[in-house]
Design a protein around this motif. Structure first.
Motif, short mmCIF file in Angstrom:
data_model
loop_
_atom_site.label_atom_id
_atom_site.label_comp_id
_atom_site.label_asym_id
_atom_site.label_seq_id
_atom_site.Cartn_x
_atom_site.Cartn_y
_atom_site.Cartn_z
N GLN A 73 0.81 -1.22 0.00
CA GLN A 73 0.00 0.00 0.00
C GLN A 73 0.84 1.27 0.00
O GLN A 73 0.56 2.21 -0.75
CB GLN A 73 -0.98 0.02 1.17
N THR A 74 1.88 1.35 0.79
CA THR A 74 2.64 2.58 0.94
C THR A 74 3.36 3.01 -0.33
O THR A 74 3.59 4.20 -0.55
CB THR A 74 3.66 2.45 2.08
N PHE A 75 3.77 2.04 -1.17
CA PHE A 75 4.47 2.38 -2.41
C PHE A 75 3.59 2.18 -3.65
O PHE A 75 4.08 2.28 -4.77
CB PHE A 75 5.76 1.56 -2.53
N ASP A 76 2.32 1.93 -3.46
CA ASP A 76 1.40 1.75 -4.58
C ASP A 76 0.84 3.11 -4.98
O ASP A 76 -0.29 3.46 -4.65
CB ASP A 76 0.28 0.77 -4.19
N VAL A 77 1.66 3.90 -5.69
CA VAL A 77 1.27 5.25 -6.08
C VAL A 77 1.49 5.42 -7.58
O VAL A 77 2.15 4.61 -8.23
CB VAL A 77 2.07 6.32 -5.30
N GLY A 78 0.96 6.50 -8.11
CA GLY A 78 1.11 6.79 -9.53
C GLY A 78 2.39 7.54 -9.84
O GLY A 78 3.27 7.67 -8.98
N PRO A 79 2.50 8.07 -11.05
CA PRO A 79 3.74 8.73 -11.48
C PRO A 79 3.88 10.17 -11.02
O PRO A 79 4.93 10.79 -11.23
CB PRO A 79 3.65 8.66 -13.00
N ARG A 110 1.39 -1.25 -7.83
CA ARG A 110 2.50 -0.63 -8.57
C ARG A 110 3.79 -0.54 -7.76
O ARG A 110 4.77 0.07 -8.20
CB ARG A 110 2.07 0.76 -9.02
N ALA A 111 3.81 -1.16 -6.58
CA ALA A 111 4.92 -0.95 -5.65
C ALA A 111 6.27 -1.35 -6.23
O ALA A 111 7.26 -0.64 -6.05
CB ALA A 111 4.66 -1.70 -4.35
N GLU A 112 6.33 -2.50 -6.91
CA GLU A 112 7.63 -2.94 -7.44
C GLU A 112 8.20 -1.91 -8.41
O GLU A 112 9.38 -1.54 -8.33
CB GLU A 112 7.48 -4.28 -8.16
N ARG A 113 7.39 -1.46 -9.35
CA ARG A 113 7.87 -0.47 -10.32
C ARG A 113 8.24 0.84 -9.64
O ARG A 113 9.25 1.48 -10.01
CB ARG A 113 6.81 -0.23 -11.39
N VAL A 114 7.45 1.25 -8.66
CA VAL A 114 7.75 2.50 -7.96
C VAL A 114 9.08 2.39 -7.22
O VAL A 114 9.91 3.32 -7.26
CB VAL A 114 6.60 2.87 -7.00
N VAL A 115 9.32 1.27 -6.57
CA VAL A 115 10.61 1.07 -5.89
C VAL A 115 11.75 1.19 -6.90
O VAL A 115 12.74 1.90 -6.68
CB VAL A 115 10.66 -0.29 -5.18
N GLY A 116 11.61 0.49 -8.03
CA GLY A 116 12.65 0.56 -9.05
C GLY A 116 12.87 1.96 -9.57
O GLY A 116 14.02 2.42 -9.72
N ASP A 117 11.79 2.67 -9.86
CA ASP A 117 11.89 4.03 -10.39
C ASP A 117 12.56 4.97 -9.38
O ASP A 117 13.43 5.77 -9.73
CB ASP A 117 10.51 4.58 -10.74
N VAL A 118 12.10 4.89 -8.13
CA VAL A 118 12.62 5.81 -7.11
C VAL A 118 14.08 5.52 -6.82
O VAL A 118 14.90 6.44 -6.68
CB VAL A 118 11.76 5.75 -5.83
N LEU A 119 14.44 4.24 -6.74
CA LEU A 119 15.85 3.92 -6.53
C LEU A 119 16.71 4.47 -7.66
O LEU A 119 17.79 5.02 -7.43
CB LEU A 119 16.04 2.41 -6.41
#
Length: 324
Positions: A73-79, A110-119
């Protein structure tokens, strides 16, 4: 999974129930749970100069920092940049403090992609220990999901792959072992959020070659102490802990109560640290995985990974605080 399965009372709620706005540490929405006595507890904003505690992964001896990060939930955000800015701060603080393990799953939106993008946006940072899961049925679907996870979150690499909630584990565990043998992942494991699955988890600990197990354990839910944690230790399996705050129940149960003075004896200055240090006080536990999207909360959680930990006598005393 994380402690965000249902909306918990926030740390602001704990404050509002009786601790008073005067206890705020300057981080909006995040109350320390009592005022530190002079000269015994540094303010939460004080950087630590000592290294975060580590525990070895039993199968290899690799040192793993003891505080991790969940993303349910915490990293399930949009762009949108405004949604991702706090997460960027969370990950920067997390890695700068010496923490490494970030856990996700395809189940988490979307958490996996958000983690990758933010890292990727952080640039040159300490290398994280990336963990995710396979959560589907069938070999081909599992392979497709794994490839997507490694691409989106790991940008081509992954440290730990787990079978999420034991879904089709007979199919997926052999695949994860194939990937490990081929050097595509370093560790494999299993997870389950339900205490009703503990018998199955214990059986797999004994019958299958595993590196990690992820399970629920907290000051409010201590069932894992009876057999599962001892079995993990006996078989040399590292333990990751989901739900270390019992999905927010722990904050509800201490609402309006001051932190015990004797918490200073194990370098604890908030209820969140109290709960995390209880978990870390068990010798079988490698790393709890509290989830948050708030930079001030991750800063507080990280401080549980420094200083002294409670011994068994102190942990029993901590349990009595909750039981009463």
């Amino acid at each position: 999974m994380s402690d965000a399965h249902r909306p918990p009372p926030t740390r602001r709620d704990v404050l509002a129930a009786g601790l008073g706005a005067a206890l705020l540490s300057g981080a909006a929405g995040h109350p320390p749970d009592r005022t530190p006595p002079p000269s015994t507890r540094p303010p939460a904003s004080t950087p630590r100069t000592d290294p975060m505690l580590t525990r070895p992964i039993p199968k290899t001896g690799e040192a793993l920092p003891v505080i991790g990060l969940g993303t349910w939930q915490t990293f399930d955000v949009g762009p949108d940049a405004s949604e991702r800015a706090p997460l960027k701060d969370v990950l920067r603080r997390f890695l700068d403090a010496g923490a490494r393990l970030i856990d996700s799953s395809p189940m988490y939106g979307r958490a996996e992609r958000v983690v990758g993008d933010v890292l990727a946006s952080l640039g040159d940072t300490p290398r994280p220990f990336l963990a995710t899961k396979v959560w589907t049925t069938g070999r081909e679907a599992g392979l497709a999901q794994l490839e997507t996870s490694v691409r989106d979150m790991g940008r081509g690499r992954m440290d730990l792959l787990q079978v999420h909630n034991l879904v089709d584990w007979r199919t997926h565990l052999p695949v994860l072992r194939e990937w490990k043998a081929a050097g595509r992942v370093r560790y494999v494991g299993i997870t389950h959020y339900a205490r009703g699955a503990f018998d199955d988890l214990e059986r797999l600990l004994r019958d299958e070659p595993l590196d990690f197990i992820q399970l629920p354990y907290s000051l409010a839910q201590r069932d894992a102490e009876k057999r599962l944690l001892p079995a993990a230790r006996e078989h040399g399996v590292a333990v990751l802990v989901m739900q270390p705050f019992a999905t927010g129940d722990l904050f509800r149960r201490v609402r309006g109560r001051p932190l015990p003075e004797w918490a200073a004896e194990f370098d604890c200055d908030s209820w969140a640290q109290f709960f995390l240090k209880f978990v870390l006080g068990h010798p079988a536990v490698n790393c709890p995985l509290p989830a948050t999207s708030k930079p001030e909360h991750v800063a507080d959680n990280l401080r549980a990974g420094f200083g002294r930990l409670p011994d068994e006598k102190t942990r029993a005393r901590m349990a009595r605080v909750l039981d009463t």
